[in-house]
Design a protein around this motif. Structure first.
Motif, short mmCIF file in Angstrom:
data_model
loop_
_atom_site.label_atom_id
_atom_site.label_comp_id
_atom_site.label_asym_id
_atom_site.label_seq_id
_atom_site.Cartn_x
_atom_site.Cartn_y
_atom_site.Cartn_z
N ASP A 86 55.47 36.49 79.59
CA ASP A 86 56.13 36.34 78.36
C ASP A 86 57.94 36.01 78.73
O ASP A 86 58.39 37.09 79.84
CB ASP A 86 56.68 38.04 77.22
N THR A 89 60.46 32.39 73.31
CA THR A 89 60.53 31.51 72.26
C THR A 89 61.18 30.44 73.29
O THR A 89 62.94 30.54 72.35
CB THR A 89 59.28 31.34 71.35
N LEU A 132 60.84 25.56 78.94
CA LEU A 132 59.81 26.68 79.90
C LEU A 132 60.55 26.51 81.67
O LEU A 132 60.14 27.09 82.46
CB LEU A 132 58.60 26.58 80.26
N PHE A 137 59.49 28.14 84.86
CA PHE A 137 57.95 29.02 84.60
C PHE A 137 57.12 28.23 85.73
O PHE A 137 56.00 28.49 85.99
CB PHE A 137 57.85 28.41 83.03
N PRO A 165 52.48 30.95 78.09
CA PRO A 165 53.75 31.71 77.38
C PRO A 165 53.12 32.21 76.42
O PRO A 165 51.42 32.07 75.70
CB PRO A 165 54.67 30.29 77.06
N SER A 211 51.91 25.89 78.17
CA SER A 211 52.49 25.71 78.94
C SER A 211 51.54 24.30 79.81
O SER A 211 51.65 23.11 80.51
CB SER A 211 52.83 26.55 79.78
#
Length: 287
Positions: A86, A89, A132, A137, A165, A211
């Motif tokens: 998480d 968004t 991301l 990420f 994600p 992702s």
């Protein structure tokens, strides 16, 4: 006595006449006032009626100046998938919808790989990558599969193929498989839909992107009915690095397929930047 009475009657008559005259004057004045008020009222009624017909008294419609959603991000069930990470968004509004962005991937396998993301054709995929990347990420994650279609699969921090994600988005810019030609000769080759260097998203299940992405190190001509992937962009630099990755031997992975690279392919960092100052702010800059 008679003359005196006559005089009194004449005086009374004169007084009465004067009273009647004054009353007549007042009555005429009152009628003029009422007539004027009636005309004014009639004008007002006509004006109001015209305004009503013209819609002046219709409910006022609010003119919305709020920007429309460019992308929608569907939430995923985190409770049933511990491999999801998480990080929030991306925005849904004021996202770039034209131009290109540059994605730079630094790995442990050689020179950085750069790719041009086609924002116009895949705005939501580009926005997701940008968002991301801004959250780091992809940093220090492994590309966990080398597929026999000629692509390396990256973007899953868990390395399981199930990670990503906590949101998903639909396919964009998926190439159309041409209809088989009746005149095609037996054994005719399928057209190449994913040339070497193509960058695509890959969803789990198909059509539900997050992702994970593919970097094609050779041409791929899918057969009719094969899984289609959304094209995000193309590699513009580091094709030698990508070719080297494609030559890494594979071993059997957890799913029983021989797709797991025998040598680690680690993304040290992945960044996304707009290609010009005139471009709209990237999603990562808005996060």
């Amino acid at each position: 006595m008679a003359p005196s009475k006559d005089r009194q009657r004449k005086l009374a008559r004169a007084k009465f006449d004067r009273q009647m005259a004054r009353r007549a004057v007042r009555e005429r004045r009152r009628r003029r006032v009422l007539a004027g008020a009636g005309i004014a009222l009639a004008v007002i009624v006509v004006a109001v009626g015209g305004a009503w017909i013209g819609g002046a008294f219709d409910p006022t419609e609010k003119t919305s100046t709020e920007a429309a959603d460019v992308c929608l991000w569907s939430p995923l069930d985190v409770a049933n998938n511990a491999d999801l990470k998480d990080v929030g968004t991306p925005p849904t509004k004021n996202l770039p919808e034209t131009g290109t962005e540059t994605m730079s991937i630094t790995t442990n396998q050689g020179a950085p790989i750069t790719a041009s993301l086609d924002v116009a054709s895949a705005p939501c995929a580009a926005a997701s990558f940008s968002y991301l990347a801004g959250k780091r990420f992809f940093d220090n994650t492994d590309c966990h599969e080398i597929l026999d279609i000629g692509a390396v699969r990256c973007g899953d921090p868990s390395g399981t193929g199930q990670g990503g994600p906590t949101y998903a988005y639909y396919d964009e810019n998926t190439p159309v498989q041409p209809e088989p030609s009746a005149s095609a000769s037996p054994g005719a080759k399928n057209p190449v839909l994913y040339p070497k260097g193509t960058v695509t998203t890959i969803g789990n299940p198909a059509g539900s992107n997050g992702s994970q992405f593919l970097l094609f190190f050779k041409d791929y001509a899918p057969a009719a009915g094969d899984t289609q992937y959304s094209i995000v962009g193309k590699v513009t630099g580091g094709l030698d690095t990508l070719a080297r990755i494609g030559k890494i031997p594979t071993v059997t992975g957890d799913a029983g397929d021989k797709v797991k690279p025998k040598e680690k392919i680690t993304i040290k960092s992945l960044t996304v930047a707009a290609d010009s100052a005139a471009a709209a702010p990237s999603a990562s800059a808005q996060s």
